[in-house]
Design a protein around this motif. Structure first.
Motif, PDB file in Angstrom:
ATOM      1  N   LYS A 106       0.983  -1.002  -0.024  1.00  0.00           N
ATOM      2  CA  LYS A 106      -0.021   0.061   0.158  1.00  0.00           C
ATOM      3  C   LYS A 106       0.965   1.307   0.026  1.00  0.00           C
ATOM      4  O   LYS A 106       1.844   1.394   0.643  1.00  0.00           O
ATOM      5  CB  LYS A 106      -0.943  -0.173   1.297  1.00  0.00           C
ATOM      6  CG  LYS A 106      -1.929  -1.099   1.208  1.00  0.00           C
ATOM      7  CD  LYS A 106      -2.840  -0.959   2.500  1.00  0.00           C
ATOM      8  CE  LYS A 106      -3.613  -2.303   2.794  1.00  0.00           C
ATOM      9  NZ  LYS A 106      -4.412  -2.261   4.017  1.00  0.00           N
ATOM     10  N   PRO A 107       0.272   2.377  -0.537  1.00  0.00           N
ATOM     11  CA  PRO A 107       1.108   3.509  -0.728  1.00  0.00           C
ATOM     12  C   PRO A 107       1.412   3.989   0.651  1.00  0.00           C
ATOM     13  O   PRO A 107       0.618   3.946   1.667  1.00  0.00           O
ATOM     14  CB  PRO A 107       0.185   4.755  -1.427  1.00  0.00           C
ATOM     15  CG  PRO A 107      -0.491   3.667  -2.251  1.00  0.00           C
ATOM     16  CD  PRO A 107      -0.854   2.408  -1.131  1.00  0.00           C
ATOM     17  N   VAL A 108       2.755   4.645   1.068  1.00  0.00           N
ATOM     18  CA  VAL A 108       3.265   5.160   2.121  1.00  0.00           C
ATOM     19  C   VAL A 108       3.771   6.660   1.710  1.00  0.00           C
ATOM     20  O   VAL A 108       4.463   6.598   0.769  1.00  0.00           O
ATOM     21  CB  VAL A 108       4.024   4.352   2.950  1.00  0.00           C
ATOM     22  CG1 VAL A 108       4.674   5.069   4.101  1.00  0.00           C
ATOM     23  CG2 VAL A 108       3.388   3.130   3.487  1.00  0.00           C
ATOM     24  N   ALA A 109       3.234   7.605   2.587  1.00  0.00           N
ATOM     25  CA  ALA A 109       3.985   9.134   2.321  1.00  0.00           C
ATOM     26  C   ALA A 109       4.653   9.550   3.457  1.00  0.00           C
ATOM     27  O   ALA A 109       3.967   9.622   4.735  1.00  0.00           O
ATOM     28  CB  ALA A 109       3.037   9.932   1.889  1.00  0.00           C
ATOM     29  N   ALA A 110       5.781   9.822   3.531  1.00  0.00           N
ATOM     30  CA  ALA A 110       6.662  10.459   4.583  1.00  0.00           C
ATOM     31  C   ALA A 110       7.304  11.628   4.316  1.00  0.00           C
ATOM     32  O   ALA A 110       8.091  11.823   3.364  1.00  0.00           O
ATOM     33  CB  ALA A 110       7.660   9.261   4.961  1.00  0.00           C
ATOM     34  N   ILE A 111       7.251  12.727   5.186  1.00  0.00           N
ATOM     35  CA  ILE A 111       7.817  14.062   4.948  1.00  0.00           C
ATOM     36  C   ILE A 111       8.696  14.325   6.054  1.00  0.00           C
ATOM     37  O   ILE A 111       8.505  14.060   7.291  1.00  0.00           O
ATOM     38  CB  ILE A 111       6.827  14.950   4.529  1.00  0.00           C
ATOM     39  CG1 ILE A 111       7.203  16.372   4.087  1.00  0.00           C
ATOM     40  CG2 ILE A 111       5.715  15.264   5.790  1.00  0.00           C
ATOM     41  CD1 ILE A 111       6.594  17.331   3.321  1.00  0.00           C
ATOM     42  N   CYS A 112       9.746  15.218   5.780  1.00  0.00           N
ATOM     43  CA  CYS A 112      10.550  15.869   6.646  1.00  0.00           C
ATOM     44  C   CYS A 112      11.136  14.829   7.488  1.00  0.00           C
ATOM     45  O   CYS A 112      12.304  14.150   7.219  1.00  0.00           O
ATOM     46  CB  CYS A 112       9.589  16.705   7.549  1.00  0.00           C
ATOM     47  SG  CYS A 112      10.558  17.835   8.827  1.00  0.00           S
ATOM     48  N   HIS A 113      11.169  14.857   8.926  1.00  0.00           N
ATOM     49  CA  HIS A 113      11.858  13.905   9.776  1.00  0.00           C
ATOM     50  C   HIS A 113      11.179  12.420   9.842  1.00  0.00           C
ATOM     51  O   HIS A 113      11.674  11.473  10.641  1.00  0.00           O
ATOM     52  CB  HIS A 113      11.981  14.341  11.153  1.00  0.00           C
ATOM     53  CG  HIS A 113      12.902  15.563  11.487  1.00  0.00           C
ATOM     54  ND1 HIS A 113      12.440  16.951  11.064  1.00  0.00           N
ATOM     55  CD2 HIS A 113      14.170  15.650  12.016  1.00  0.00           C
ATOM     56  CE1 HIS A 113      13.339  17.702  11.172  1.00  0.00           C
ATOM     57  NE2 HIS A 113      14.502  17.058  11.752  1.00  0.00           N
TER      58      HIS A 113
END
Length: 187
Positions: A106-113
């Motif tokens: 499944k799609p996972v989105a992570a930003i910054c830290h």
């Protein structure tokens, strides 16, 4: 509003100290496309945002992590900030919740830290990723190929650097969710 994500459910995993824009902006973009978005947290009550240089608003928790089933969601969003991912990366339930999305493609989105969570979950080796620059060496040490770009997509994993990249981040998150499960996003 295209409603291209009608019928999709997205979890945003967060706790106190998330960067406010990194939760509020993706949530609004997903909802505008018709997705149902739930804030999932180890805390059962509200969680407090960090708004650039000071504490921000308190956000409602829709589902306690203890009660959340990752199988109920089509995608996962991990906002950054400094405190939020530092806390979640030490929470085994949060790591197991995150691993499920990779195991199921499944799609996972992570930003910054937020890639700190992915590092501790053992999910970054061999991945092409970006993050806030201060996390770049951590990603490299964990076996990721870190690049300095506004958004990077690697087999269903969407990563971005900072709030200034949110337009690109949101667009690729929506695109990944429209495409659905990917056979490449595995642990």
């Amino acid at each position: 509003m295209s409603q291209s994500l009608q019928g999709k459910r997205v979890a945003i995993l967060a706790t106190d100290g998330f960067e406010e824009a990194e939760l509020s902006s993706p949530r609004a973009a997903l909802q505008e496309e018709g997705a149902e978005v739930q804030v999932v947290s180890p805390k059962k009550q509200g969680i407090r945002a960090w708004a650039k240089t000071d504490w921000g608003d308190t956000y409602q928790v829709d589902k306690a992590l203890d009660d959340a089933r990752p199988s109920d969601y089509h995608a996962l969003v991990l906002p950054g900030g400094l405190f939020n991912p530092d806390t979640l990366r030490l929470d085994e339930k949060a790591l197991a919740f995150t691993r499920h999305f990779f195991e199921q493609g499944k799609p996972v989105a992570a930003i910054c830290h937020a890639p700190w969570i992915l590092i501790n979950a053992g999910l970054v080796e061999g991945r092409r990723m970006t993050s806030v620059p201060s996390v770049s060496q951590d990603l490299k040490n964990a076996g990721a190929n870190w690049v300095d770009e506004s958004v990077v997509v690697d087999k269903g994993l969407v990563t971005s650097r900072t709030p200034k990249d949110l337009d690109d981040f949101n667009a690729k998150l929506i695109e990944s969710l429209e495409q659905g499960e990917t056979t490449g996003n595995h642990a």
